[in-house]
Structures are given as C-alpha cells and as structure tokens.
Design an enzyme around this catalytic site. Sequence first.
Site, PDB file in Angstrom:
ATOM      1  CG  LEU A   1     -13.435   4.570 -10.031  1.00  0.00           C
ATOM      2  CD1 LEU A   1     -14.152   5.753 -10.666  1.00  0.00           C
ATOM      3  CD2 LEU A   1     -13.743   4.503  -8.537  1.00  0.00           C
TER       4      LEU A   1
ATOM      5  CB  ILE B   1      11.822  -2.785  -2.735  1.00  0.00           C
ATOM      6  CG1 ILE B   1      12.239  -1.474  -2.074  1.00  0.00           C
ATOM      7  CG2 ILE B   1      10.999  -3.607  -1.760  1.00  0.00           C
ATOM      8  CD1 ILE B   1      13.242  -1.621  -0.951  1.00  0.00           C
ATOM      9  N   GLY B   2      12.649  -4.977  -5.159  1.00  0.00           N
ATOM     10  CA  GLY B   2      12.367  -6.284  -5.756  1.00  0.00           C
ATOM     11  C   GLY B   2      11.758  -6.217  -7.139  1.00  0.00           C
TER      12      GLY B   2
ATOM     13  CB  CYS C   1       6.182  -0.018   2.201  1.00  0.00           C
ATOM     14  SG  CYS C   1       4.924  -1.172   1.638  1.00  0.00           S
TER      15      CYS C   1
ATOM     16  CD  GLU D   1       7.037   5.966   4.005  1.00  0.00           C
ATOM     17  OE1 GLU D   1       7.171   7.158   3.655  1.00  0.00           O
ATOM     18  OE2 GLU D   1       6.783   5.633   5.175  1.00  0.00           O
TER      19      GLU D   1
ATOM     20  CG  HIS E   1       3.206   4.136  -3.250  1.00  0.00           C
ATOM     21  ND1 HIS E   1       4.312   3.722  -2.553  1.00  0.00           N
ATOM     22  CD2 HIS E   1       2.386   3.060  -3.316  1.00  0.00           C
ATOM     23  CE1 HIS E   1       4.157   2.455  -2.204  1.00  0.00           C
ATOM     24  NE2 HIS E   1       3.004   2.036  -2.654  1.00  0.00           N
TER      25      HIS E   1
END
Length: 772
Positions: free
Chosen positions: A26, A446-447, A658, A680, A709
């Site tokens: 999927l 953030i990394g 987050c 976030e 995102h």
Amino acid sequence: MTARSAAAAARSTVYGYPRQGPNRELKKAIEGYWKGRLTADALHATAAELRRGNWRQLAEAGIEEVPTGDFSYYDHVLDTTVMVGAIPRRHRAAVEADALDGYFAMARGTQDVAPLEMTKWFDTNYHYLVPELSPETVFTAHPAKQLAELGEALTLGLSARPVLVGPVTYLLLAKPAPGVPAGFDPLTLLDRLLPVYAEILADLRAAGAEWVQLDEPALVQDRTPAELDAAARAYRALGTLTDRPKLLVASYFDRLGDALPVLAKAPVEGLALDFTEAAAANLEALAAVGGLPGKRLVAGVVNGRNIWANDLEKSLATLGTLLGLTDRVDVAASCSLLHVPLDTAPERDIDAQILRWLAFARQKTAEVVTLAKGLALGTGAISGELAANRADLAARADSPLTRDPAVRARAAAVTDADTRRCQPYAERTAAQHAHLRLPLLPTTTIGSFPQTTELRTARADLRAGRIDSAGYEKLIRAEIGEVISFQEKTGLDVLVHGEPERNDMVQYFAEQLTGYLATQHGWVQSYGTRYVRPPILAGDISRPEPMTVRWTTYAQSLTSRPVKGMLTGPVTMLAWSFVRDDQPLADTARQVALALRDEVNDLEAAGTSVIQVDEPALRETLPLRAADHPAYLAWATEAFRLSTAGVRPDTQVHTHMCYAEFGDIVQAIDDLDADVISLEAARSHMRVARELAAHGYPREAGPGVYDIHSPRVPDAAEAAALLRKGLEAIPAERLWVNPDCGLKTRAWPETRTSLENLVTAARTVRAELSAS
C-alpha cells in the site's frame, strides 16, 4: 441464556487489521500515485487486493466476523471526516475537482493550502488527522467507501461488520477550525451529526450489515458530566432508530470508568471492552453495574498493542468470569491490530525459541480463535495449545536474556543527586552563551536530513554483503560532509551531522544496546505512508560501547560551528518499542536512561558542546486517566534527567517533541530541566508557544516554523510571520528558529529551499528587532 450456552455461542473477531500488506504494497502504491508513476485505478486495484487478502487471512485463521471500513489510504479519522462531509473550506475545491487528490491534500497539504493538523491517536504512536469544525459546519452523509468495502467482503461470502469512528469520539477529537472564536466546543454539533450517522447506518443495513461497530475510545478518558450526557443522548438516539443494524459500541486502551454504566444502559445490542492488564478494572466495573444482560459482550483479552504471546490460561479465566455477566461473550483482541506488525514468520534473524514468545497480528488472530474455541468447547479442545503456551511463557521467564544482575544493581544504586544538574539553569545559560557565542534567534534543525535512495540502498547492500564496511563508511562520510557544507553555506548556526547512518531514531540505538531485539519485517504504520519497525525490548538494557560519538566528532571536525550530538530519550525508546510486560515501565526506563547517560558523557568528553536528547513521545505515553498522570510523569522526567544530568554547566542540553497536545504537560516539560526545547508549532499556529508562556516557562524554546510532514515549501515571509507570532509569547533572547521535526522523510530540493527560507526569515526578524 445460561453461561454454558453463552460459551457455546462464543465467536472470534477483531476490530481492525494492518493495512500495508506483507511487503508494504500500500505504501508503495500510494507513493507511486503521488509521483505520477501509478494511476488512480491501479492504486484502487492494489488496495482492493490487499483488503481481500486481509479478509481471507482472517477467515482462514478461523475469525468468524471480519471488520470492514478499517482499511484506509491515509487515516481512518480522515475517512470519517469525508464520510460525514466535514471538509474544511480551504479544501473543498480540491475535493470537488478530484476526490482522491482532495483527500491527500487534506492529509499532506499542497504548496498553496495547509493540511489538517496531525496528532497522536490517544497514547499510541499512530497519528490521525484532526477534524476542523465550526458553528457553520454542515454534515452530510457520504458512505460510499464504507458501503463498497462491506460489499466486497460480503461478495467473498464472509460475515462482515463495518467499523466506524463513533460520533462522540469524532467530535471529542475535533478542534475548532482556524478563525473560530475561542470557546467553541465541537461537541455542541452532536445533534447536527447524529442524523447523518442515522442515514449511514440505514444505508449499511440496506447493504447487508447485520452489525455495525461504533468505536468510542474517547470515553475511556476522564469525561465531564456534560460529555457523558452527550454519550447517553447519542446512543439513546441511535439505539432507538427503527431502520438500523445492531450496534456494537467499542472502547479500548483503558478502563471505561463512569462511561460504562452510561453505555450499559444504552439501547444498543452490544459492547466491546478491553480486558487486558491496562484495563483490568473493566471486569470489576462490569460486575458492579450488574453485567450486560441481554447484550453481546466482545471481550478484548488479547493485547492488540504489544507483541508478547498471550497467557491463554489467564485469558480463559477472565472469559469464564465474564460468562456469568452477560448473555453472549465473543473473543477479540483488545483494539485494532493496526498497532502491531503483520506476521512473525518472515523474521529470520530472531532465534526460533525467542520467536515463540512473540505474537504479531497473524499470531494474535490465532490466539483469539484458540480462546474462542476453548471457551466454547472447554480446555480439553485446546490442550495442546495450552501446553505449548505454558512452555513458551516459562522459557521466556527463565531466559538469561531477561535479567542482567549488573544492570539491576546499577539501577538500584541511582540517587536523586544523579538526576540533577550541578548548577541551576540561570547559571548554566550564562556559561553556555559565553561558550557558544550564538546570535539572537539562533537557527538549527532537529537532527535528521533526507534519507536518500542511495543511503537506503547502501544499508541494504551492507546487510546483504554487496559492499563492505569500508565502502559503506566512505559513503556515510561523504554524506556528512555534504550536509555540513550545505548548513554552513545556508547560514545555520548550530549544525547536525544529518544522521545518514541511522535507519530509525529508535531502532538505530536498539540495535546497539543489549536487551533489545530488532525485526526485519515488523513494520507498523505511524501515519500515512510512514511506517516504522519498533524494536522489541526483551531484557535488561546496557550499552556495550559508544553509539554516536564517532560520527558526531567527525562532523565537528569539518566545521568551526557547534554540531549537536543527537540521541533518542529513554521515554521515547520505550514508547516507540514494544516494551517488556514483566516489570514496571519505570524500571525499564531507568535502565535505558543509564545507558544513554554513558553516551551523553562520552559525547561531552569528545568535545560536543550541544547535545539533543529527543523525547517526542513524552506526551504520547501520558496515561489516558488523570489519576495515573503523576506517577508516570515522575518516572518519565526523572529518566530524562538521569540521561542528561552528568554534563558540565556549559554543555547545552536540548530536547525535542512533536505532534502532541502539550498544554497539559507543560510542568513536566519544565521538570525535564533541558536548556532548550524544540516543538511542533507550524500546523498548530504557534499554540505551544502561548502554552509555554502561560506556564511561565523560563528556558529557551524553538517552536517550529516549518511543517516537515507536508511536501509544501513555506516561503520566507510565512516563516517570518510564524516567528513573529512566536515572539509574542517567548522573548527574543530565549527563542530559537527551527523546523517542526527531523527532515528524514523530505526530499533534498524542498529541504534546501525550506531551510534557506527559514534562515532568511530569522535574519529578517533579527534585523527588525535590531531596528526597534
């Protein structure tokens, strides 16, 4: 019905099943569609075949009633939003132009339109898309998906039960749409929503549904009298409809509490309750209300959230007790099996004996079927299964993997002093500013940086022996060099090495710690097409050798700017793993914290001045009942401090969180005693900055100005506007500028542009502050 006849009538079922397919078909199909390599028809055909495969697996295992409607291209709450016609105004044109593209636009956003907010599904690591409602919301019924999938299952000759998010939970999960005046409560829309559910139920009945399941997990949380009254009104209204299927109201993840008598009295035909250890109080509460005479009880006695083999005899005892409390007892997992991997069979790297301790979705369905058989026919009918189960449980309990005396002795020796920095924050921050010499509004990420196809292929080639370690490390060094060079040219102030060597922020560490097991195929959906392989925390934890020091120090050797050391915190290491169930979580957290403390201290000794210990799961793991919060937060914050408290005052400790509701854990965030926290904030329009300000949070914070995102690239003006909004809550001398989260899932082109815009925004606002 007598207890004997109730047992004889016992059936097996589940509430939902993993969606991705054996090889994540999927995910591949959806991402192929997004990239234009697959047509919508081809995507629909793949999805239909996966659904049929799931139902056939369940039926062949002996599951007598299969769920429908739980399958989703992205998220079942988003599917509910579509089903009730609650499309946000900004997405309506896209949905009207193309329903599928509009659906994905709500989930992911477009360059011009922001997506729906995303947050955690109760205390799991699954993310749902938050409905946006307003006083003007008009609900309309659109049950085409639910009707079609029911029809597919019935065509296969199966007994099928549609599963829908219940109306009360849907409204309790919703938020006021942007621009709606403060104080609006989506639950006030219940009377407007119920007729739509009534219409959908009638359509499902006409399509052949005998039962429909309405999931109400929000009722296991603390609920006000008004909310409980809303639940009573909802099920009184739906239960007294004349044109409807039988209704099964389901709850899971915890005990029902005050909602149990409400649902027990409701005119519905069945309840589904969680009877695992997390919700053991449901058994006593059910007896206290006099059972469920005249109703069907679906008993969730197989843990749908963890991967340990069920104690069959213990579950049979629970089922036996339940027989005296209702007219019909059916057997199920405690929640949808969406939260566990599909099958243990493909796992070749785990010892065969240890593999018998584990149960993924296919094994859990077998457990459900075995328990239903034992309940209906007696223990003699499953004597072989019971004997094998006893042997497996004993083997696990006696295994040297589960207990390390040295680890336990070290954990027992921890004192309160071990969990406290040697100087208070006010003194530490002065030392850190003098040491790091960062500008106002320092910029960082953030990394993680994008995980390219080349990197993923290299890791696969290393595992398969197609390249040697030297060749792999050469590639990693080159990638780190490119990431450092890009950050310097872009103008970021605190750099990261990009984590090219890491497959996952938890699995990477789990593979280097004793006591963990790693799977090769144990994929679980986190959100959309994002799947993770949670490691299995099977025994006592220790760190044999440094895990990150080499790559961090190499990155630092390439630049004069500070490079952050990047670690995953102890709570997140637990939350995003399948944890052991044979000791308290607090004990396991302390063991992980001590292993991380060694790593933090080694990073500092190697010259790392900024160390980030991520805890994105701190809020996610918060118990669903307020009475359970203090104990959890006490050990969770202690574990973080135990990880980080051994460093010098001038070493700056960061943490990151987050996609969660932070307002009710701001005190815990304060108690972490991190010097800087990044959170976030882009999708939620800087709400967390206001929450920190309302609490009086005294340390530095970086509420995100770039939503990673979504594939959309925020321009510099948008990032600057968010930054100015952050400054309304957090003073400039304590405000950092960063994305919402790591950049692992993004592509390089959008990452470059977004970070360049982020730095431009920071410089713009710095200039404004200087001018004023």
